[in-house]
Design a protein around this motif. Structure first.
Motif, PDB file in Angstrom:
ATOM      1  N   PHE A 143       0.864  -1.182   0.000  1.00  0.00           N
ATOM      2  CA  PHE A 143       0.000   0.000   0.000  1.00  0.00           C
ATOM      3  C   PHE A 143       0.903   1.234   0.000  1.00  0.00           C
ATOM      4  O   PHE A 143       2.088   1.153   0.357  1.00  0.00           O
ATOM      5  N   SER A 144       0.313   2.366  -0.404  1.00  0.00           N
ATOM      6  CA  SER A 144       1.106   3.605  -0.499  1.00  0.00           C
ATOM      7  C   SER A 144       0.521   4.679   0.403  1.00  0.00           C
ATOM      8  O   SER A 144      -0.700   4.857   0.449  1.00  0.00           O
ATOM      9  N   ILE A 145       1.406   5.374   1.073  1.00  0.00           N
ATOM     10  CA  ILE A 145       1.012   6.523   1.896  1.00  0.00           C
ATOM     11  C   ILE A 145       1.726   7.749   1.368  1.00  0.00           C
ATOM     12  O   ILE A 145       2.925   7.706   1.075  1.00  0.00           O
ATOM     13  N   GLU A 146       0.966   8.849   1.255  1.00  0.00           N
ATOM     14  CA  GLU A 146       1.568  10.119   0.870  1.00  0.00           C
ATOM     15  C   GLU A 146       1.517  11.056   2.069  1.00  0.00           C
ATOM     16  O   GLU A 146       0.518  11.107   2.798  1.00  0.00           O
ATOM     17  N   SER A 147       2.600  11.792   2.252  1.00  0.00           N
ATOM     18  CA  SER A 147       2.686  12.622   3.458  1.00  0.00           C
ATOM     19  C   SER A 147       3.694  13.732   3.283  1.00  0.00           C
ATOM     20  O   SER A 147       4.599  13.633   2.439  1.00  0.00           O
ATOM     21  N   ASP A 148       3.547  14.781   4.102  1.00  0.00           N
ATOM     22  CA  ASP A 148       4.577  15.815   4.158  1.00  0.00           C
ATOM     23  C   ASP A 148       5.688  15.415   5.115  1.00  0.00           C
ATOM     24  O   ASP A 148       6.757  16.017   5.115  1.00  0.00           O
ATOM     25  N   TYR A 149       5.419  14.426   5.940  1.00  0.00           N
ATOM     26  CA  TYR A 149       6.407  14.036   6.944  1.00  0.00           C
ATOM     27  C   TYR A 149       7.443  13.117   6.322  1.00  0.00           C
ATOM     28  O   TYR A 149       7.098  12.119   5.675  1.00  0.00           O
ATOM     29  N   GLU A 150       8.694  13.451   6.532  1.00  0.00           N
ATOM     30  CA  GLU A 150       9.771  12.629   5.986  1.00  0.00           C
ATOM     31  C   GLU A 150      10.151  11.556   6.988  1.00  0.00           C
ATOM     32  O   GLU A 150      10.616  11.851   8.096  1.00  0.00           O
ATOM     33  N   VAL A 151       9.947  10.315   6.595  1.00  0.00           N
ATOM     34  CA  VAL A 151      10.318   9.194   7.452  1.00  0.00           C
ATOM     35  C   VAL A 151      11.771   8.834   7.152  1.00  0.00           C
ATOM     36  O   VAL A 151      12.132   8.633   5.998  1.00  0.00           O
ATOM     37  N   HIS A 152      12.545   8.777   8.191  1.00  0.00           N
ATOM     38  CA  HIS A 152      13.955   8.405   8.006  1.00  0.00           C
ATOM     39  C   HIS A 152      14.098   6.918   8.326  1.00  0.00           C
ATOM     40  O   HIS A 152      13.575   6.446   9.324  1.00  0.00           O
ATOM     41  N   GLY A 153      14.774   6.207   7.488  1.00  0.00           N
ATOM     42  CA  GLY A 153      14.937   4.778   7.754  1.00  0.00           C
ATOM     43  C   GLY A 153      13.965   3.951   6.956  1.00  0.00           C
ATOM     44  O   GLY A 153      13.212   4.443   6.106  1.00  0.00           O
ATOM     45  N   LYS A 154      13.942   2.661   7.259  1.00  0.00           N
ATOM     46  CA  LYS A 154      13.172   1.721   6.451  1.00  0.00           C
ATOM     47  C   LYS A 154      11.898   1.245   7.122  1.00  0.00           C
ATOM     48  O   LYS A 154      11.232   0.343   6.625  1.00  0.00           O
ATOM     49  N   LYS A 155      11.573   1.844   8.272  1.00  0.00           N
ATOM     50  CA  LYS A 155      10.354   1.440   8.979  1.00  0.00           C
ATOM     51  C   LYS A 155       9.436   2.655   9.116  1.00  0.00           C
ATOM     52  O   LYS A 155       9.912   3.781   9.297  1.00  0.00           O
ATOM     53  N   ILE A 156       8.139   2.391   9.083  1.00  0.00           N
ATOM     54  CA  ILE A 156       7.184   3.486   9.224  1.00  0.00           C
ATOM     55  C   ILE A 156       6.168   3.105  10.300  1.00  0.00           C
ATOM     56  O   ILE A 156       5.714   1.956  10.368  1.00  0.00           O
ATOM     57  N   GLN A 157       5.848   4.107  11.147  1.00  0.00           N
ATOM     58  CA  GLN A 157       4.880   3.858  12.221  1.00  0.00           C
ATOM     59  C   GLN A 157       3.508   4.326  11.749  1.00  0.00           C
ATOM     60  O   GLN A 157       3.319   5.518  11.514  1.00  0.00           O
ATOM     61  N   THR A 158       2.594   3.395  11.600  1.00  0.00           N
ATOM     62  CA  THR A 158       1.241   3.752  11.218  1.00  0.00           C
ATOM     63  C   THR A 158       0.330   2.607  11.620  1.00  0.00           C
ATOM     64  O   THR A 158       0.796   1.617  12.179  1.00  0.00           O
ATOM     65  N   ASN A 159      -0.956   2.765  11.374  1.00  0.00           N
ATOM     66  CA  ASN A 159      -1.832   1.610  11.576  1.00  0.00           C
ATOM     67  C   ASN A 159      -2.878   1.581  10.479  1.00  0.00           C
ATOM     68  O   ASN A 159      -3.198   2.599   9.871  1.00  0.00           O
ATOM     69  N   LEU A 160      -3.344   0.397  10.195  1.00  0.00           N
ATOM     70  CA  LEU A 160      -4.340   0.208   9.143  1.00  0.00           C
ATOM     71  C   LEU A 160      -5.665  -0.104   9.809  1.00  0.00           C
ATOM     72  O   LEU A 160      -5.967  -1.277  10.103  1.00  0.00           O
ATOM     73  N   ALA A 161      -6.425   0.961  10.057  1.00  0.00           N
ATOM     74  CA  ALA A 161      -7.642   0.805  10.849  1.00  0.00           C
ATOM     75  C   ALA A 161      -8.663  -0.130  10.197  1.00  0.00           C
ATOM     76  O   ALA A 161      -9.484  -0.744  10.884  1.00  0.00           O
ATOM     77  N   MET A 162      -8.584  -0.255   8.867  1.00  0.00           N
ATOM     78  CA  MET A 162      -9.608  -1.070   8.201  1.00  0.00           C
ATOM     79  C   MET A 162      -9.450  -2.558   8.492  1.00  0.00           C
ATOM     80  O   MET A 162     -10.399  -3.319   8.320  1.00  0.00           O
ATOM     81  N   PHE A 163      -8.267  -2.961   8.910  1.00  0.00           N
ATOM     82  CA  PHE A 163      -8.066  -4.380   9.244  1.00  0.00           C
ATOM     83  C   PHE A 163      -8.038  -4.485  10.763  1.00  0.00           C
ATOM     84  O   PHE A 163      -7.002  -4.312  11.407  1.00  0.00           O
ATOM     85  N   LYS A 164      -9.202  -4.750  11.318  1.00  0.00           N
ATOM     86  CA  LYS A 164      -9.362  -4.688  12.775  1.00  0.00           C
ATOM     87  C   LYS A 164      -8.420  -5.632  13.507  1.00  0.00           C
ATOM     88  O   LYS A 164      -7.903  -5.322  14.575  1.00  0.00           O
ATOM     89  N   ALA A 165      -8.204  -6.799  12.914  1.00  0.00           N
ATOM     90  CA  ALA A 165      -7.378  -7.784  13.614  1.00  0.00           C
ATOM     91  C   ALA A 165      -5.885  -7.470  13.500  1.00  0.00           C
ATOM     92  O   ALA A 165      -5.074  -7.991  14.252  1.00  0.00           O
ATOM     93  N   LEU A 166      -5.547  -6.618  12.558  1.00  0.00           N
ATOM     94  CA  LEU A 166      -4.129  -6.299  12.353  1.00  0.00           C
ATOM     95  C   LEU A 166      -3.777  -5.085  13.197  1.00  0.00           C
ATOM     96  O   LEU A 166      -4.147  -3.970  12.874  1.00  0.00           O
ATOM     97  N   THR A 167      -3.091  -5.335  14.287  1.00  0.00           N
ATOM     98  CA  THR A 167      -2.772  -4.218  15.179  1.00  0.00           C
ATOM     99  C   THR A 167      -1.308  -3.793  15.065  1.00  0.00           C
ATOM    100  O   THR A 167      -0.829  -3.020  15.889  1.00  0.00           O
ATOM    101  N   ALA A 168      -0.624  -4.325  14.068  1.00  0.00           N
ATOM    102  CA  ALA A 168       0.776  -3.921  13.856  1.00  0.00           C
ATOM    103  C   ALA A 168       0.840  -2.412  13.690  1.00  0.00           C
ATOM    104  O   ALA A 168      -0.043  -1.813  13.060  1.00  0.00           O
ATOM    105  N   THR A 169       1.871  -1.805  14.261  1.00  0.00           N
ATOM    106  CA  THR A 169       2.019  -0.354  14.132  1.00  0.00           C
ATOM    107  C   THR A 169       3.326   0.022  13.450  1.00  0.00           C
ATOM    108  O   THR A 169       3.644   1.197  13.318  1.00  0.00           O
TER     109      THR A 169
END
Lengths: 539, 146
Positions: free
Chosen positions: A170-196
């Protein structure tokens, strides 16, 4: 010194609101030089106004009764206007009936809307906040109780857009520059997936579908067939089923046309046409080899207009040379390049640039020419072939997504909060705090300077999108922190306070606290210096 | 034979002779000049419909010539005859409106290009129009698009 006239638009169906604004200005800001215009969105568009009158500095868009169709058209228009160097500085404020409506349309705060006002809030707050964001102008502002030196680690969210999704990424567009190879977010549409935390496959320094700065392609954490159920993984079958059930959220990407032109007015004219055409325009007023290389890899334009109007070093002969070099060397599809405002003929340019897929037009690039060639392009059927619908439609609540990161919470009033950051964040980014209610904030240039002080950048966010009842809670929190200063608390009391607080806060390690205090001291010293030299309002 | 008068400008007499020989049967009148300054003198006296011009010449080169011609409001088609390594001059020339380029010493396509140039020079089209030729060319490009 003559004061510049502030051109303000109201775009909606409530002329009484406009009247109340005029009354407010007359009563409290008599010497404000301004022009306030009411535009009915059933009869006209922002682009129409810009074409006829030039740009507006500040635009209030009323989202109370806007239809889906109007919203799509408006978003397409704003998206294109925000790509124009001339028009992107127009500040847009959204007016909402209530908090639920705003939260359900949170994606608007990443689609060009800089501030959200909920019906029922004070006009003073609304005007002061919008003027500070639009004009960097601090009008008369009430003084608020303030808690300083909170110095706790806090999670801040950056309002972003979920723009694309398929069965792998999936793709996220943002003004925030993420440094590194990991991104902190959550996918609210998948209730069982609580990975952040997710893996970033690739980062692009531009956005595909919005006026934001970055695109992150992120890998779905798919569970292997042998793996047990886990809240950090999603099974492919689950994902496939969801994508199937929610297919109405998605659309196939429209054929992309890239336009290089210095004509700001053309951007507005095309903005007006955007939603009526089966085409997506990307407009650039400058040439950059590096940027175009990234751009074409992701966006794959098949038709490019290169307008030599007022050609300079940028969009000129050299830029065209670089462009055709890049296209000649790319594998597969070679886009058609239409060069306008050139006195040279097609054959001459094909031989010079060694690129046979170009056409030269002596006349100027106009809206009619773009429409004519775009229409034939679509009719030819030679767009991107059968492309799966993976783009999330512009007006879908599913588009709302947040990127999180950790910062140091510094101060809070009911109107603004400040925090320290190790990384640089662009002004006018929309952030959010997840208290027991959501608080939105827009980063604004700060009089105390946001140049990096020792180890940190110092940012101020104007709070918005808060209802009256929530404001009460904010006031209580400020008072609580004022009367229970973090420094004076013993560790147990601090721990209890944090546990009770609606904000997720974490005490800072000793070494970090020391760095923060040094930064704060420098900021304080600077503020005293500036106060003594007398900073006046620009009004 | 095409209608129109051609001016060939080149500092090498043998090239002038060769081009004149190849084109004599296809053009009404051919004038020659050995540099840009001589070419300007011809333009002042004769009615010319197209120019074949070496891009790199002493005294006044092809770029300086086209610049001066355009400054005088003359929009004649310019066909530049170029050698390898003259790209910077070509990039400069297109700013003033090049009709086509031909590579020295190759004469392939010379006649066809000159005839097109003469036709364009004899009946110029309004600059804002998208011509039928341009639309046809665009349709061809669309067909070639993968």
């Amino acid at each position: 010194m003559k004061k510049e006239k502030r051109v303000i638009l109201y775009y909606g169906e409530d002329p009484e609101f406009v009247q109340s604004l005029e009354t407010y200005f007359k009563r409290f800001h008599r010497d404000l030089v301004h022009e306030l215009t009411c535009l009915d969105y059933k009869k006209t568009s922002i682009a129409d106004y810009f074409i006829e009158h030039g740009k507006a500095h500040l635009i209030f868009i009323d989202f109370f009764d806007i239809s889906d169709k109007q919203l799509l058209s408006l978003l397409a228009e704003i998206n294109l206007l925000k790509q124009s160097a001339l028009y992107k500085s127009s500040t847009i404020m959204g007016l909402f009936a209530d908090k639920d409506t705003l939260v359900s349309q949170e994606y608007l705060l990443s689609s060009g809307i800089s501030l959200a006002y909920i019906q029922g809030r004070s006009m003073t707050d609304f005007i002061c906040d919008s003027f500070e964001i639009a004009f960097d102008d601090t009008l008369f502002q009430p003084r608020y109780a303030k808690v300083d030196h909170v110095d706790l680690q806090i999670q801040i969210g950056f309002c972003s857009l979920l723009t694309q999704m398929d069965d792998k990424q999936f793709s996220i567009e943002s003004d925030y520059e993420v440094h590194g190879k990991k991104i902190q977010t959550n996918l609210a549409m998948f209730k069982a997936l609580t990975a952040t935390e997710f893996d970033i496959l690739k980062t692009y320094p531009f956005a595909l579908k919005s006026p934001l700065d970055f695109t992150y392609q992120i890998k779905f954490p798919i569970a292997g067939a042998w793996e047990a159920d886990s809240t950090n993984l999603i099974h492919k079958a689950t994902l496939d089923t969801w994508l199937d059930l929610k297919s109405d959220l998605f659309e196939a990407p429209k054929p992309r046309i890239k336009i290089f032109t210095n004509q700001a007015k053309l951007t507005v004219l095309l903005a007006k046409q955007q939603s009526k055409m089966d085409i997506s325009f990307d407009i650039s007023a400058q040439w950059s080899t590096a940027l175009f290389n990234e751009h074409r890899a992701l966006k794959k334009p098949q038709l490019i207009f290169y307008d030599m109007y007022e050609a300079e070093e940028g969009i000129g002969v050299k830029g065209l040379s670089d462009l055709t070099d890049i296209l000649s060397n790319q594998r597969g599809n070679k886009p058609i390049v239409i060069i306008t405002n050139t006195p040279s003929k097609t054959e001459a340019l094909r031989k010079l640039y060694q690129y046979p897929h170009l056409l030269a037009i002596e006349g100027p690039l106009t809206e009619e020419i773009v429409q004519l060639f775009s229409k034939k392009f679509v009719e030819s059927g030679k767009t991107q072939g059968q492309v799966k619908p993976t783009q999330i439609k512009c007006n879908q609540p599913a588009r709302s997504i947040t990127i999180y990161d950790q910062f140091i919470f510094n101060s809070l009033t009911e109107r603004e909060f400040t925090f320290l950051s190790k990384v640089e964040i662009p002004f006018y980014t929309t952030v959010k705090l997840n208290l027991s209610f959501i608080v939105y904030g827009t980063l604004v240039p700060y009089e105390l300077s946001t140049n990096k002080k020792k180890d940190y950048y110092h940012y101020k966010a104007i709070i918005h999108g808060v209802e009256e009842g929530e404001l009460e809670k904010l006031r209580k929190l400020v008072n609580q922190l004022i009367f229970n200063p973090v420094d004076d608390l013993n560790p147990k009391t601090l721990k209890d306070l944090i546990a009770q607080s609606p904000i997720q806060m974490v005490p800072l390690p000793e070494k970090v606290l020391e760095e923060v205090r040094t930064t704060e001291q420098e900021v304080f010293t600077l503020s005293v210096k500036k106060m003594n030299s007398g900073i006046k309002s620009k009004l | 034979m095409a209608q129109g008068n051609l001016l060939i400008t080149d500092d090498e007499p043998i090239i002038l002779k060769m081009l004149k020989m190849n084109l004599a049967d296809h053009v009404e009148k051919i004038f020659t000049a050995e540099n840009g300054r001589e070419a300007l003198a011809v333009l002042e006296k004769e009615e010319i419909h197209c120019i074949v011009c070496d891009i790199n010449m002493p005294v006044m080169n092809g770029v300086e010539l086209i610049k001066e011609v355009r400054a005088r409001g003359i929009q004649l088609p310019f066909i530049f005859y170029t050698a390898h390594g003259e790209r910077e001059l070509m990039l400069e020339a297109v700013k003033y409106g090049a009709f086509d380029f031909l590579n020295k010493p190759n004469l392939d396509g010379l006649e066809e290009v000159v005839l097109r140039g003469l036709k364009a020079g004899s009946s110029p089209s309004a600059e804002e129009d998208i011509s039928d030729d341009q639309l046809s060319e665009y349709k061809k490009l669309l067909k070639e698009l993968n």
